[in-house]
Scaffold this active site. Structure first.
Site, PDB file in Angstrom:
ATOM      1  CE1 TYR A  50      -4.031  -1.676  -0.369  1.00  0.00           C
ATOM      2  CE2 TYR A  50      -3.559  -2.774   1.712  1.00  0.00           C
ATOM      3  CZ  TYR A  50      -4.333  -2.641   0.567  1.00  0.00           C
ATOM      4  OH  TYR A  50      -5.404  -3.472   0.362  1.00  0.00           O
ATOM      5  CG  ASN A 122     -12.304  -3.331  -0.504  1.00  0.00           C
ATOM      6  OD1 ASN A 122     -11.457  -4.046   0.030  1.00  0.00           O
ATOM      7  ND2 ASN A 122     -11.993  -2.244  -1.177  1.00  0.00           N
TER       8      ASN A 122
HETATM    9  P1  IDP Z   1      -8.679  -0.591  -5.057  1.00  0.00           P
HETATM   10  O1  IDP Z   1      -8.487  -1.622  -3.964  1.00  0.00           O
HETATM   11  O2  IDP Z   1     -10.069  -0.621  -5.615  1.00  0.00           O
HETATM   12  O3  IDP Z   1      -7.600  -0.649  -6.111  1.00  0.00           O
HETATM   13  P2  IDP Z   1      -7.287   1.708  -3.912  1.00  0.00           P
HETATM   14  O4  IDP Z   1      -7.612   3.138  -4.201  1.00  0.00           O
HETATM   15  O5  IDP Z   1      -6.043   1.136  -4.472  1.00  0.00           O
HETATM   16  O6  IDP Z   1      -8.571   0.849  -4.358  1.00  0.00           O
HETATM   17  O7  IDP Z   1      -7.284   1.548  -2.331  1.00  0.00           O
HETATM   18  C1  IDP Z   1      -6.706   0.442  -1.704  1.00  0.00           C
HETATM   19  C2  IDP Z   1      -7.587   0.026  -0.544  1.00  0.00           C
HETATM   20  O8  IDP Z   1      -7.662   1.070   0.413  1.00  0.00           O
HETATM   21  C3  IDP Z   1      -9.041  -0.252  -0.912  1.00  0.00           C
HETATM   22  O9  IDP Z   1      -9.255  -1.557  -1.404  1.00  0.00           O
HETATM   23  C4  IDP Z   1      -9.738  -0.058   0.418  1.00  0.00           C
HETATM   24  O10 IDP Z   1      -9.574  -1.213   1.262  1.00  0.00           O
HETATM   25  C5  IDP Z   1      -8.938   1.087   1.011  1.00  0.00           C
HETATM   26  N1  IDP Z   1      -9.576   2.391   0.738  1.00  0.00           N
HETATM   27  C6  IDP Z   1      -9.514   3.090  -0.422  1.00  0.00           C
HETATM   28  N2  IDP Z   1     -10.177   4.258  -0.329  1.00  0.00           N
HETATM   29  C7  IDP Z   1     -10.656   4.286   0.933  1.00  0.00           C
HETATM   30  C8  IDP Z   1     -11.431   5.289   1.659  1.00  0.00           C
HETATM   31  O11 IDP Z   1     -11.810   6.351   1.148  1.00  0.00           O
HETATM   32  N3  IDP Z   1     -11.735   4.964   2.945  1.00  0.00           N
HETATM   33  C9  IDP Z   1     -11.327   3.819   3.556  1.00  0.00           C
HETATM   34  N4  IDP Z   1     -10.602   2.887   2.911  1.00  0.00           N
HETATM   35  C10 IDP Z   1     -10.267   3.108   1.626  1.00  0.00           C
END
Ligand code: IDP
Ligand code: MG
Length: 166
Positions: A50, A122
Site C-alpha cells: 500500500y 471490501n
Molecule cells: P482498489 O483496492 O479498488 O484498487 P485503492 O484506491 O487502491 O482501491 O485503495 C486500496 C484500498 O484502500 C481499498 O481496497 C480499500 O480497502 C482502502 N480504501 C480506499 N479508499 C478508501 C477510503 O476512502 N476509505 C477507507 N478505505 C479506503
C-alpha cells in the site's frame, strides 16, 4: 493481450468463509490460476503493497486490516490470474473500491461493508493496471511460485539459511 494480475482475498473474506464463493465468481473469467498461497502479511509487506496510500488518513487502518488485526485472522490468500485481459476481467467482477457504491452483483458489492470506523472492508484486492500488476506480483511471489514465467528472470547464486523438512 495476455496479462497477469494479483488477487488477494483479504482477512474478512477468509473469516467470513467466502473463499469458495470468491473463487467461483472469479472462475467466470475463465482465466488460469498460475500461483496461489496463504500468506501471513508482515508490516513490511503491507506497507510496500500500500505504498501509494501512505498519505491517506486511513493508512494505519489499511495496514491493520490487510494484516488481519481487525479479524483475528492473520492471513490472506494471494493468487495470480493469467489470461486474455486478466486485469480488466478481474477488476470488473471485484467491483468498485467503496463496497457501498459497488454494483451488488460484484464481489465487493455482495460481500463488502464499511465499518462504523470508516474502514472499507471490501474483501478482495485486484491489480488496477499492468504496471501495478507487475510491481505487486513481484512483491508477493517469487518466480518459482508461479507455473508461468510471466516476467524475465535471472539465476543468482546465494548462500542462504533456509528451513527444510526435518
Ligand atoms: P482498489 O483496492 O479498488 O484498487 P485503492 O484506491 O487502491 O482501491 O485503495 C486500496 C484500498 O484502500 C481499498 O481496497 C480499500 O480497502 C482502502 N480504501 C480506499 N479508499 C478508501 C477510503 O476512502 N476509505 C477507507 N478505505 C479506503
Ligand atoms: Mg488499488
Amino acid at each position: 493481450m495476455v496479462e497477469q494480475t494479483l488477487v488477494i482475498i483479504k482477512p474478512d473474506g477468509l473469516k467470513k468463509s467466502l473463499t469458495g464463493n470468491i473463487l467461483t465468481r472469479l472462475s467466470e473469467t475463465k482465466l488460469e490460476i498460475i500461483g496461489a498461497k496463504i500468506v501471513r502479511v508482515s508490516r513490511e509487506l503491507a506497507e510496500k503493497h500500500y505504498a501509494h496510500m501512505r498519505d491517506k488518513p486511513f493508512f494505519e487502518d489499511l495496514i491493520k486490516y490487510i494484516q488481519g488485526e481487525f479479524h483475528g485472522r492473520r492471513k490472506v490468500m494471494a493468487l495470480v490470474y493469467w489470461g486474455e485481459e486478466a486485469i480488466r476481467k478481474v477488476r470488473e467482477i471485484c467491483g468498485a473500491t467503496n463496497p457501498e457504491e459497488a454494483d451488488p452483483t460484484t464481489i465487493r458489492g455482495a460481500y463488502g461493508r464499511i465499518t462504523t470506523k470508516g474502514v472499507y472492508e471490501n474483501v478482495i484486492h485486484a491489480s488496477r493496471d499492468n504496471q501495478e500488476a507487475e510491481r505487486e506480483i513481484k512483491l508477493w511471489f517469487s518466480p518459482e511460485e508461479l507455473i508461468v514465467e510471466v516476467y524475465p528472470t535471472k539465476v543468482v547464486e546465494e548462500k542462504v539459511k533456509k528451513k527444510v523438512w526435518a
